[in-house]
Design an enzyme around this catalytic site. Structure first.
Site, PDB file in Angstrom:
ATOM      1  N   CYS A  54       1.772   6.618  -6.617  1.00  0.00           N
ATOM      2  CA  CYS A  54       0.960   6.216  -5.467  1.00  0.00           C
ATOM      3  C   CYS A  54      -0.047   7.310  -5.113  1.00  0.00           C
ATOM      4  CB  CYS A  54       1.865   5.934  -4.275  1.00  0.00           C
ATOM      5  SG  CYS A  54       0.937   5.345  -2.838  1.00  0.00           S
ATOM      6  N   CYS A  58       1.944  10.728   1.716  1.00  0.00           N
ATOM      7  CA  CYS A  58       3.028  10.674   2.714  1.00  0.00           C
ATOM      8  C   CYS A  58       4.063  11.754   2.379  1.00  0.00           C
ATOM      9  CB  CYS A  58       3.689   9.301   2.713  1.00  0.00           C
ATOM     10  SG  CYS A  58       2.493   7.941   2.839  1.00  0.00           S
ATOM     11  N   CYS A  61       7.614  11.000   0.892  1.00  0.00           N
ATOM     12  CA  CYS A  61       7.779   9.984  -0.155  1.00  0.00           C
ATOM     13  C   CYS A  61       7.813  10.536  -1.579  1.00  0.00           C
ATOM     14  CB  CYS A  61       6.654   8.952  -0.048  1.00  0.00           C
ATOM     15  SG  CYS A  61       6.914   7.602  -1.219  1.00  0.00           S
ATOM     16  N   CYS A  98      13.638  -8.003  -0.123  1.00  0.00           N
ATOM     17  CA  CYS A  98      12.374  -7.313   0.131  1.00  0.00           C
ATOM     18  C   CYS A  98      11.873  -6.637  -1.142  1.00  0.00           C
ATOM     19  CB  CYS A  98      12.590  -6.273   1.229  1.00  0.00           C
ATOM     20  SG  CYS A  98      11.036  -5.564   1.778  1.00  0.00           S
ATOM     21  N   CYS A 130      10.581 -10.811   1.823  1.00  0.00           N
ATOM     22  CA  CYS A 130       9.797  -9.789   2.514  1.00  0.00           C
ATOM     23  C   CYS A 130       9.086  -8.946   1.459  1.00  0.00           C
ATOM     24  CB  CYS A 130      10.756  -8.924   3.336  1.00  0.00           C
ATOM     25  SG  CYS A 130       9.942  -7.540   4.164  1.00  0.00           S
ATOM     26  N   CYS A 190       7.776  -6.711  10.210  1.00  0.00           N
ATOM     27  CA  CYS A 190       8.874  -5.742  10.116  1.00  0.00           C
ATOM     28  C   CYS A 190       8.222  -4.355  10.180  1.00  0.00           C
ATOM     29  CB  CYS A 190       9.608  -5.947   8.791  1.00  0.00           C
ATOM     30  SG  CYS A 190      10.808  -4.667   8.421  1.00  0.00           S
ATOM     31  N   ARG A 262      17.197  -2.428  12.376  1.00  0.00           N
ATOM     32  CA  ARG A 262      17.800  -2.196  11.057  1.00  0.00           C
ATOM     33  C   ARG A 262      18.190  -0.741  10.843  1.00  0.00           C
ATOM     34  NH1 ARG A 262      14.527  -5.172   7.092  1.00  0.00           N
ATOM     35  NH2 ARG A 262      15.564  -6.813   8.221  1.00  0.00           N
TER      36      ARG A 262
END
Length: 328
Positions: A54, A58, A61, A98, A130, A190, A262
């Protein structure tokens, strides 16, 4: 009767967040019982359909291309393979599936067409589908909705003030615009965040303030405890205590009563008693399976044992909630 409110103030949320912890848990458990069956927990499975590489930065991550982690880059999985994984998840008791792709944003190309096919396939199994694919346009959100997408995950991660310390490759407004596109397409939202990234208590309250004052509360609010990964800028962060998780979950439950709160990443580092405290505080959804995208998660057998021990039951898919009067 608890009212659903979208006009919370920072002062009100701070006062709730800082209550004596047992008092806070009691209040959250009371609100929880008003809107949900306390014995029922939604079981969701999260699959990484495209891993690593990616372009974002972040700090938490392991999938960011610029960090040297043990994550192997994988191109988008085959549609049939993903549907096979969804069948396995359903057989293991999950009702929501998801799919996550390590993209900065969705591009209109063959990969996106394949994701739309995955959504159609999983939806046809009777599971809530999701996706979490990064930023979306209105048009892409509509296509996902037409393919049968039930929910879209796009976390705020933290407060607007602390956001720039964690991510520089996109803005907080980018996040909010994606949530707006999802809501416009009538897809269930979400959105939650991560604690333990070096933020202050005020940042945790700020994130809850943003979520609880959206035009509609997210249907699902994941509360993640950072799982530090070697090779990322946050690899040295200390473990979040269970009481910090309890405060986040309980406050989210009180200010967003109808949401599924969650208990997400970080569960692997919690024992049964700590997870039970989170359920007491109003969490009613977990991710099952031995991995959350690329970080470890308790295995299926362990979760089954926990459900038996705590006498919990999995929530059925597409459960209709009671409609409750909203005040703006």
């Amino acid at each position: 009767m608890t009212q659903i409110r979208n006009n919370w103030t920072r002062e009100e949320i701070t006062a709730i967040f800082n209550k004596p912890v047992l008092e806070l848990m009691y209040e959250a458990a009371t609100v929880h019982r008003e809107f949900h069956d306390p014995q029922e927990v939604q079981v969701c499975t999260l699959l990484s359909v495209k891993t690593g590489g990616c372009p974002e930065d972040c700090a938490y991550c392991p999938q960011a291309a610029r960090y040297h982690t043990n994550v192997k880059v994988h191109k988008l999985l085959d549609v049939q393979e993903v549907i096979g994984k969804a069948v396995e998840a359903k057989e293991s008791g999950s009702t929501r599936f998801c799919m996550g792709a390590a993209w900065r944003e969705v591009r209109d190309n063959r990969d996106f067409d394949n994701v739309l096919e995955m959504v159609k396939g999983v939806s046809s199994l009777g599971m809530e589908v999701c996706c979490t694919l990064g930023m979306l346009t209105d048009e892409q959100a509509r296509k996902l909705k037409d393919a049968g997408l039930y929910a879209y995950n796009h976390n705020l991660d933290t407060s607007e003030e602390f956001y720039g310390d964690i991510i520089s490759t996109r803005t907080y407004d980018d996040r909010l615009e994606t949530l707006e596109s999802v809501r416009k397409a009538k897809i269930s939202v979400c959105s939650g965040g991560i604690i333990g990234m070096g933020e202050k208590e005020d940042d945790r309250i700020g994130m809850l303030l943003t979520l609880s004052t959206l035009p509609e509360h997210p249907e699902s609010v994941p509360v993640n405890a950072l799982v530090p990964v070697e090779g990322t800028p946050l690899e040295e962060q200390p473990k979040v205590s269970v009481w910090e998780m309890v405060r986040m979950i309980a406050t989210a439950r009180i200010i967003m009563p109808k949401a599924m709160v969650r208990l997400s990443a970080g569960r692997v580092r919690m024992n049964l008693e700590e997870q039970a405290l989170c359920f007491m505080a109003g969490a009613n959804s977990i991710f099952a399976g031995d991995k959350l995208l690329t970080t470890p998660n308790p295995g299926y057998i362990k979760d089954q044992e926990m459900f038996q021990q705590l006498q919990l039951k999995p929530r059925e898919a597409y459960k209709k909630e009671v409609s409750i009067h909203t005040i703006h």
